[in-house]
Design an enzyme around this catalytic site. Structure first.
Site, PDB file in Angstrom:
ATOM      1  CG  MET A 121      -1.848  -1.157   1.351  1.00 50.40           C
ATOM      2  SD  MET A 121      -2.715  -1.195   2.944  1.00 50.40           S
ATOM      3  CE  MET A 121      -1.413  -1.886   3.986  1.00 50.40           C
ATOM      4  CB  VAL A 161       4.698  -5.642   6.985  1.00 50.37           C
ATOM      5  CG1 VAL A 161       6.186  -5.310   7.077  1.00 50.37           C
ATOM      6  CG2 VAL A 161       4.486  -7.150   7.048  1.00 50.37           C
ATOM      7  N   GLY A 218       1.399   4.174   4.570  1.00 46.97           N
ATOM      8  CA  GLY A 218       2.273   3.364   3.716  1.00 46.97           C
ATOM      9  C   GLY A 218       2.759   2.086   4.365  1.00 46.97           C
ATOM     10  CB  SER A 219       2.084  -0.443   5.683  1.00 45.46           C
ATOM     11  OG  SER A 219       0.745  -0.042   5.448  1.00 45.46           O
ATOM     12  NE  ARG A 220       5.376  -6.997   2.264  1.00 41.51           N
ATOM     13  CZ  ARG A 220       6.432  -7.608   1.701  1.00 41.51           C
ATOM     14  NH1 ARG A 220       7.572  -6.960   1.546  1.00 41.51           N
ATOM     15  NH2 ARG A 220       6.342  -8.843   1.289  1.00 41.51           N
TER      16      ARG A 220
END
Length: 232
Positions: free
Chosen positions: A102, A159, A189-191
């Site tokens: 993301m 994460v 912002g991440s995943r």
């Protein structure tokens, strides 16, 4: 559709986690406006972006226990075998991992990829590397859920990324969760990594855009086949 419904559908709901941030952006914008019109407009744009970041739209989720849906909006950044995080207690054998990255413009509300009972929730402190890097799954701060689904244990791991510094999880171990149900979000912002047991066939390809709660990322069953990919 009535005019009232049209107006209502034009506005995407904002997740309450974003209220303090939006208020802070708006407050700073007002102060900046006292000193400079240009700074006011910059602040207004940033406030609008903050509201957009915390949007929480409704999603239509396919209801079929054979299907695994995306836990996040974003780009599929990894598809393949990987050992799940040690703290989740899933052993050292590789599972099928599908990762969704993301960026700061993605909707960051995370949704359950399957239905079942949450047996484990574990948070681990770590680094804040770029979430697009494969090693981020091992080295970054993360929060993992293990869901006992009809097809075995499935893990969804939030994460943190280079900008993201706060992982939020709204559920608890022992709770039942539905497929596509919201369980948390990651700020800025991440995943999210999904670890699937044997019998799951990926249905997405690297670089594909996925929508949380709607895009089918994998399917259980012997009849499931990997999709053909066409780049155009």
């Amino acid at each position: 559709m009535s005019l009232a419904d049209t107006i209502k559908n034009a506005f995407v709901p904002i997740n309450r986690e974003g209220y303090p941030f939006i208020a802070a952006f708006a407050g700073v914008t007002i102060v900046l406006g006292i000193f400079s019109t240009h700074l006011f407009w910059i602040g207004l744009i940033l406030t609008a972006w903050c509201a957009y970041f915390f949007r929480d739209p409704q999603r239509i989720t396919p209801v079929d226990d054979r299907l695994v849906v995306s836990p996040a909006d974003g780009i599929v950044s990894a598809v393949g075998p990987a050992v799940p995080p040690r703290e989740l207690g899933l052993g050292s054998t590789e599972m099928t991992r599908i990762s969704v990255f993301m960026n700061v413009f993605s909707c960051h509300v995370n949704r359950s990829p399957v239905r079942g009972r949450i047996t484990t929730i574990e948070h681990r402190a770590g680094k804040f590397l770029n979430a697009e890097l494969d090693k981020a799954s091992v080295e970054n701060e993360r929060n993992g859920l293990v869901i006992d689904s009809p097809h075995g244990k499935v893990a969804a791991v939030q994460v943190a990324g280079l900008v993201a510094r706060r992982i939020v999880c709204w559920t608890e171990a022992g709770n039942d969760i539905g497929v596509g149900e919201r369980f948390g979000l990651i700020r800025f912002g991440s995943r999210v990594d999904v670890y699937l047991p044997e019998g799951a066939t990926p249905k997405v390809a690297l670089g594909q855009t996925s929508v949380a709660g709607e895009t089918i990322i994998a399917e259980f069953g012997a009849h499931a086949v990997s999709p053909l990919v066409r780049i155009s």
